[in-house]
Design a protein around this motif. Structure first.
Motif, short mmCIF file in Angstrom:
data_model
loop_
_atom_site.label_atom_id
_atom_site.label_comp_id
_atom_site.label_asym_id
_atom_site.label_seq_id
_atom_site.Cartn_x
_atom_site.Cartn_y
_atom_site.Cartn_z
N MET A 19 8.70 -7.83 -8.83
CA MET A 19 9.90 -7.67 -8.01
C MET A 19 9.89 -8.71 -6.89
O MET A 19 8.84 -9.10 -6.39
N ASP A 20 11.07 -9.17 -6.49
CA ASP A 20 11.20 -10.23 -5.49
C ASP A 20 10.52 -9.91 -4.17
O ASP A 20 9.94 -10.79 -3.54
N GLU A 21 10.57 -8.65 -3.74
CA GLU A 21 10.02 -8.29 -2.43
C GLU A 21 8.51 -8.01 -2.45
O GLU A 21 7.90 -7.84 -1.41
N THR A 22 7.90 -7.98 -3.63
CA THR A 22 6.47 -7.69 -3.72
C THR A 22 5.65 -8.85 -3.16
O THR A 22 5.82 -9.99 -3.58
N ARG A 23 4.77 -8.54 -2.21
CA ARG A 23 3.94 -9.54 -1.56
C ARG A 23 2.45 -9.20 -1.56
O ARG A 23 1.62 -10.02 -1.22
N HIS A 24 2.11 -7.95 -1.91
CA HIS A 24 0.72 -7.51 -1.80
C HIS A 24 0.34 -6.62 -2.98
O HIS A 24 1.17 -5.86 -3.48
N ASP A 50 6.05 -6.19 2.14
CA ASP A 50 5.42 -6.28 3.46
C ASP A 50 5.51 -4.94 4.19
O ASP A 50 4.56 -4.51 4.84
N VAL A 51 6.65 -4.26 4.08
CA VAL A 51 6.84 -2.96 4.73
C VAL A 51 5.87 -1.93 4.13
O VAL A 51 5.21 -1.18 4.85
N GLY A 52 5.76 -1.89 2.81
CA GLY A 52 4.85 -0.96 2.15
C GLY A 52 3.40 -1.22 2.52
O GLY A 52 2.62 -0.28 2.72
N TYR A 53 3.04 -2.49 2.65
CA TYR A 53 1.67 -2.85 3.03
C TYR A 53 1.38 -2.40 4.46
O TYR A 53 0.30 -1.87 4.74
N ALA A 54 2.35 -2.56 5.35
CA ALA A 54 2.17 -2.10 6.73
C ALA A 54 1.97 -0.59 6.76
O ALA A 54 1.13 -0.08 7.53
N ALA A 56 0.64 1.18 4.33
CA ALA A 56 -0.70 1.43 3.80
C ALA A 56 -1.75 1.17 4.87
O ALA A 56 -2.72 1.94 4.99
N GLN A 57 -1.58 0.11 5.66
CA GLN A 57 -2.52 -0.17 6.74
C GLN A 57 -2.52 0.95 7.77
O GLN A 57 -3.58 1.34 8.27
N ALA A 58 -1.34 1.49 8.08
CA ALA A 58 -1.25 2.61 9.02
C ALA A 58 -1.96 3.84 8.45
O ALA A 58 -2.66 4.56 9.18
N SER A 59 -1.81 4.08 7.16
CA SER A 59 -2.47 5.20 6.51
C SER A 59 -3.99 5.03 6.56
O SER A 59 -4.73 6.00 6.75
N GLU A 60 -4.45 3.78 6.42
CA GLU A 60 -5.89 3.52 6.51
C GLU A 60 -6.38 3.79 7.94
O GLU A 60 -7.44 4.39 8.13
N ARG A 61 -5.62 3.38 8.94
CA ARG A 61 -6.02 3.64 10.34
C ARG A 61 -6.09 5.14 10.63
O ARG A 61 -6.91 5.57 11.44
N ARG A 62 -5.26 5.93 9.96
CA ARG A 62 -5.28 7.39 10.14
C ARG A 62 -6.40 8.05 9.34
O ARG A 62 -6.61 9.26 9.43
N GLY A 63 -7.12 7.27 8.53
CA GLY A 63 -8.23 7.81 7.76
C GLY A 63 -7.82 8.48 6.46
O GLY A 63 -8.62 9.17 5.85
N GLU A 64 -6.59 8.26 6.03
CA GLU A 64 -6.09 8.88 4.79
C GLU A 64 -6.53 8.12 3.55
O GLU A 64 -6.72 8.70 2.49
N ILE A 67 -8.71 0.91 1.98
CA ILE A 67 -8.32 -0.21 1.14
C ILE A 67 -9.59 -0.95 0.71
O ILE A 67 -10.36 -1.40 1.55
N ARG A 68 -9.82 -1.03 -0.59
CA ARG A 68 -11.01 -1.67 -1.14
C ARG A 68 -10.78 -3.15 -1.46
O ARG A 68 -11.67 -3.96 -1.29
N LYS A 69 -9.58 -3.47 -1.96
CA LYS A 69 -9.24 -4.85 -2.30
C LYS A 69 -7.79 -5.09 -1.94
O LYS A 69 -6.95 -4.20 -2.08
N GLN A 70 -7.52 -6.32 -1.49
CA GLN A 70 -6.16 -6.73 -1.19
C GLN A 70 -5.96 -8.12 -1.74
O GLN A 70 -6.89 -8.95 -1.69
N ALA A 71 -4.79 -8.39 -2.28
CA ALA A 71 -4.47 -9.72 -2.76
C ALA A 71 -3.00 -10.00 -2.47
O ALA A 71 -2.17 -9.09 -2.49
N ALA A 72 -2.70 -11.27 -2.21
CA ALA A 72 -1.31 -11.68 -2.06
C ALA A 72 -0.69 -11.77 -3.44
O ALA A 72 -1.38 -12.06 -4.43
N VAL A 73 0.61 -11.50 -3.51
CA VAL A 73 1.34 -11.63 -4.77
C VAL A 73 2.52 -12.56 -4.51
O VAL A 73 3.32 -12.32 -3.61
N ILE A 74 2.59 -13.65 -5.27
CA ILE A 74 3.69 -14.60 -5.15
C ILE A 74 4.29 -14.80 -6.54
O ILE A 74 3.60 -15.25 -7.45
N GLU A 75 5.56 -14.41 -6.69
CA GLU A 75 6.27 -14.53 -7.96
C GLU A 75 5.46 -13.95 -9.11
O GLU A 75 5.38 -14.53 -10.18
N GLY A 76 4.81 -12.81 -8.88
CA GLY A 76 4.05 -12.12 -9.91
C GLY A 76 2.62 -12.60 -10.06
O GLY A 76 1.83 -11.99 -10.77
#
Length: 87
Positions: A19-24, A50-54, A56-64, A67-76
């Protein structure tokens, strides 16, 4: 592959990846029943904007989640984070 290697959530070729908006892409462990995604004890993969990743980061800060691995996604294309080398 053993049972510990199983990752739920989006498959590696999920439509969300392209999807066009997917970045992570993240792989994370669900640590709490309060997590907005998944159930405690699961390991999941999600492709996020980017909004979804933010969120997820907030959920990690709350201890829920953890995140074990993160990667950028560009055009799939998945571009894993590279660790900075110390000289």
């Amino acid at each position: 592959m053993n049972a510990d290697d199983f990752v739920g959530g989006h498959s590696i070729l999920a439509l969300e990846r392209f999807m066009d908006e997917t970045r992570h892409m993240i792989i994370f462990d669900v640590l709490s029943w309060k997590s907005p995604v998944g159930e405690k004890g699961e390991r999941l993969r999600l492709f996020l904007s980017d909004v979804g990743y933010a969120k997820a980061q907030a959920s990690e800060r709350r201890g829920e989640i953890k995140i074990r691995k993160q990667a950028a996604v560009i055009e799939g294309h998945i571009l894993p984070d590279r660790k900075k080398r110390r000289h």
